[in-house]
Design a protein around this motif. Structure first.
Motif, PDB file in Angstrom:
ATOM      1  N   ALA A 115       0.815  -1.204   0.000  1.00  0.00           N
ATOM      2  CA  ALA A 115       0.000   0.000   0.000  1.00  0.00           C
ATOM      3  C   ALA A 115       0.855   1.263   0.000  1.00  0.00           C
ATOM      4  CB  ALA A 115      -0.932  -0.012   1.207  1.00  0.00           C
ATOM      5  N   ILE A 116       2.040   1.193   0.594  1.00  0.00           N
ATOM      6  CA  ILE A 116       2.886   2.377   0.722  1.00  0.00           C
ATOM      7  C   ILE A 116       4.288   2.048   0.222  1.00  0.00           C
ATOM      8  CG2 ILE A 116       3.886   4.037   2.327  1.00  0.00           C
ATOM      9  CD1 ILE A 116       1.534   3.539   4.177  1.00  0.00           C
ATOM     10  N   GLY A 117       4.729   2.771  -0.791  1.00  0.00           N
ATOM     11  CA  GLY A 117       6.082   2.619  -1.295  1.00  0.00           C
ATOM     12  C   GLY A 117       7.046   3.495  -0.503  1.00  0.00           C
ATOM     13  N   HIS A 118       8.334   3.333  -0.751  1.00  0.00           N
ATOM     14  CA  HIS A 118       9.353   4.079  -0.012  1.00  0.00           C
ATOM     15  C   HIS A 118       9.219   5.587  -0.243  1.00  0.00           C
ATOM     16  CE1 HIS A 118      13.095   4.855   2.038  1.00  0.00           C
ATOM     17  NE2 HIS A 118      13.503   5.568   1.008  1.00  0.00           N
ATOM     18  N   ALA A 119       9.070   5.994  -1.497  1.00  0.00           N
ATOM     19  CA  ALA A 119       8.959   7.426  -1.798  1.00  0.00           C
ATOM     20  C   ALA A 119       7.696   8.016  -1.171  1.00  0.00           C
ATOM     21  CB  ALA A 119       8.948   7.645  -3.303  1.00  0.00           C
ATOM     22  N   GLU A 120       6.601   7.253  -1.235  1.00  0.00           N
ATOM     23  CA  GLU A 120       5.347   7.727  -0.650  1.00  0.00           C
ATOM     24  C   GLU A 120       5.473   7.827   0.877  1.00  0.00           C
ATOM     25  OE1 GLU A 120       0.609   6.592  -0.624  1.00  0.00           O
ATOM     26  OE2 GLU A 120       2.003   5.401  -1.810  1.00  0.00           O
ATOM     27  N   LEU A 121       6.171   6.861   1.487  1.00  0.00           N
ATOM     28  CA  LEU A 121       6.385   6.909   2.932  1.00  0.00           C
ATOM     29  C   LEU A 121       7.195   8.139   3.323  1.00  0.00           C
ATOM     30  CD1 LEU A 121       6.174   5.583   5.736  1.00  0.00           C
ATOM     31  CD2 LEU A 121       8.278   4.349   5.178  1.00  0.00           C
ATOM     32  N   GLN A 122       8.255   8.417   2.587  1.00  0.00           N
ATOM     33  CA  GLN A 122       9.067   9.601   2.868  1.00  0.00           C
ATOM     34  C   GLN A 122       8.250  10.887   2.737  1.00  0.00           C
ATOM     35  OE1 GLN A 122      12.126   9.551   4.159  1.00  0.00           O
ATOM     36  NE2 GLN A 122      11.874   7.339   4.177  1.00  0.00           N
ATOM     37  N   GLN A 123       7.382  10.926   1.738  1.00  0.00           N
ATOM     38  CA  GLN A 123       6.524  12.098   1.558  1.00  0.00           C
ATOM     39  C   GLN A 123       5.529  12.220   2.715  1.00  0.00           C
ATOM     40  OE1 GLN A 123       4.264  12.070  -2.055  1.00  0.00           O
ATOM     41  NE2 GLN A 123       3.716  14.234  -1.886  1.00  0.00           N
ATOM     42  N   MET A 124       4.988  11.090   3.158  1.00  0.00           N
ATOM     43  CA  MET A 124       4.064  11.123   4.290  1.00  0.00           C
ATOM     44  C   MET A 124       4.756  11.632   5.544  1.00  0.00           C
ATOM     45  SD  MET A 124       1.918   7.568   3.852  1.00  0.00           S
ATOM     46  CE  MET A 124       1.181   7.695   5.467  1.00  0.00           C
ATOM     47  N   ILE A 125       6.005  11.210   5.749  1.00  0.00           N
ATOM     48  CA  ILE A 125       6.755  11.656   6.920  1.00  0.00           C
ATOM     49  C   ILE A 125       6.998  13.160   6.858  1.00  0.00           C
ATOM     50  CG2 ILE A 125       9.013  11.503   8.066  1.00  0.00           C
ATOM     51  CD1 ILE A 125       8.996   8.495   7.320  1.00  0.00           C
ATOM     52  N   ARG A 126       7.375  13.651   5.672  1.00  0.00           N
ATOM     53  CA  ARG A 126       7.635  15.093   5.514  1.00  0.00           C
ATOM     54  C   ARG A 126       6.372  15.925   5.717  1.00  0.00           C
ATOM     55  NH1 ARG A 126      10.877  13.344   1.248  1.00  0.00           N
ATOM     56  NH2 ARG A 126       9.206  13.706  -0.233  1.00  0.00           N
ATOM     57  N   ASN A 127       5.243  15.424   5.246  1.00  0.00           N
ATOM     58  CA  ASN A 127       4.007  16.204   5.265  1.00  0.00           C
ATOM     59  C   ASN A 127       3.153  15.997   6.512  1.00  0.00           C
ATOM     60  OD1 ASN A 127       4.701  17.181   2.751  1.00  0.00           O
ATOM     61  ND2 ASN A 127       3.529  15.617   1.661  1.00  0.00           N
ATOM     62  N   ALA A 128       3.561  15.100   7.407  1.00  0.00           N
ATOM     63  CA  ALA A 128       2.739  14.789   8.580  1.00  0.00           C
ATOM     64  C   ALA A 128       2.766  15.942   9.581  1.00  0.00           C
ATOM     65  CB  ALA A 128       3.232  13.511   9.230  1.00  0.00           C
TER      66      ALA A 128
END
Length: 125
Positions: A30-43
């Protein structure tokens, strides 16, 4: 008697592997590495932190299942320490190393999940 134990061990390994694959595909697909990094930055909101904590809890469970599976394999391989299995590195050593790796990764995922859970509860107040 030994045959029955082998059959039960094989069945348990198959069940653990199947459960592990199902859990892993739900969390990692459900969550790729790039998407995870973006989620961390935008949280910035509690809900976003909860989603990150949930992701890391899922990864933790996956690593714990893999560690448990490797522990069983390590115990099985430790039974046979004669002949070619007595040479270094022994097959049991590789299973022990994999078990330690998965246990370490589960611990790291637990720390990440705890961190995001604390951020989640802190941002709710």
């Amino acid at each position: 008697m030994i045959r029955k134990v082998q059959i039960v061990a094989a069945a348990a390994t198959i069940l653990l592997t199947t459960g592990m694959l199902c859990a892993q595909t739900l969390t990692t697909a459900a969550i790729g590495h790039a998407e995870l990094q973006q989620m961390i930055r935008n949280a910035h909101a509690a809900q976003q932190y909860e989603a990150l904590a949930s992701y890391y809890r899922g990864r933790q469970r996956s690593f714990e299942q893999q560690a448990q599976s490797e522990k069983l394999e390590w115990e099985r391989r430790s039974q046979n320490v004669t002949g070619p299995a007595a040479k270094n590195p022994r097959p049991a050593d590789s299973s022990r190393n994999r078990y330690e790796y998965f246990a370490y990764e589960a611990q790291q995922m637990n720390q990440q999940a705890t961190y995001y859970e604390s951020l989640s509860s802190g941002s709710k107040q």
